[in-house]
Design a protein around this motif. Structure first.
Motif: not given
Length: 227
Positions: A70-80, A89-90, A97-106, A111-117
């Motif tokens: 994760l070194v150098g990343a701006f945003l990380v998503i753990a989709a596993t 990963v967390h 101090n990275l932005l992180l979304n772990v799918a289905d583990v609030p 960072l929460i990824l919203p539902a988007v139109v």
């Protein structure tokens, strides 16, 4: 825990997705739509991700996640769904101090990824703060019905008209009133109904007939090219 709603500029920023399944594909597609530079870490890729990789849309590390990825990343998503990988990963994201979304583990998300139109420049986002992604998805589907392609065309028109209004030099207060009057009219409804004559008439009140006709014709031309 409250989340601050924000839009991120991801163009050319490095983003890492850990996982290679269907959830990862949806996240990757959203990142690529924002022109992010995406790296996927997974021993295997589902067909959609494999196709994106073959087309050069993403970088693939064909292995399990390792500390230091994760070194150098701006945003990380753990989709596993591997809880041990999620935890590692967390931990690394927290250290850097990275932005992180772990799918289905609030509990592990900052960072929460919203539902988007998405309708061109228009993004309407719905978030439940991780409490109910299913409800966010339902609300998104309702919004998809409410906001059709006419809003994409409307925003293209407003983006053309805005600098023209400002160039008239009427001052901030007068400009603000003009913009409010523009969006108070049912421009989206007229566009949907094909009543470009009414759209042009309303635009002419803001920028004059010549500029209004040019702006409307430009949007109509883009619409026809995209058809």
């Amino acid at each position: 825990m409250g989340f601050f709603p924000v839009n991120l500029q991801l163009a050319r920023r490095p983003c890492v997705v850990v996982g290679g399944g269907s959830v990862a594909r949806r996240k990757v597609e959203s990142l690529l739509a924002c022109e992010a530079e995406v790296t996927v870490i997974s021993p295997r890729l589902e067909p959609g991700l494999a196709a994106l990789r073959q087309n050069g849309a993403l970088r693939w590390l064909e292995r399990e996640y390792r500390e230091g990825d994760l070194v150098g990343a701006f945003l990380v998503i753990a989709a596993t769904d591997d809880e041990a990988v999620q935890a590692r990963v967390h931990a690394e994201a927290e250290r850097h101090n990275l932005l992180l979304n772990v799918a289905d583990v609030p509990k592990w998300c900052n960072l929460i990824l919203p539902a988007v139109v998405r309708r061109g420049r228009l993004n309407v986002a719905v978030s439940t703060g991780g409490a109910s992604p299913a409800l966010a998805g339902r609300l998104r589907r309702q919004l998809e019905e409410q906001f059709g392609d006419e809003y994409r065309l409307l925003l293209e028109l407003l983006a053309i008209l805005r600098p023209l209004v400002i160039e008239r030099g009427a001052g901030c207060q007068a400009n603000c009133q003009c913009f409010k009057e523009l969006v108070a009219a049912d421009l989206a409804g007229w566009i949907k109904a094909g009543r470009w004559d009414l759209v042009e008439e309303r635009a002419a009140a803001a920028v004059g007939p010549v500029a209004a006709r040019a702006a409307v014709n430009r949007v109509k031309s883009e619409m026809q090219e995209g058809a």
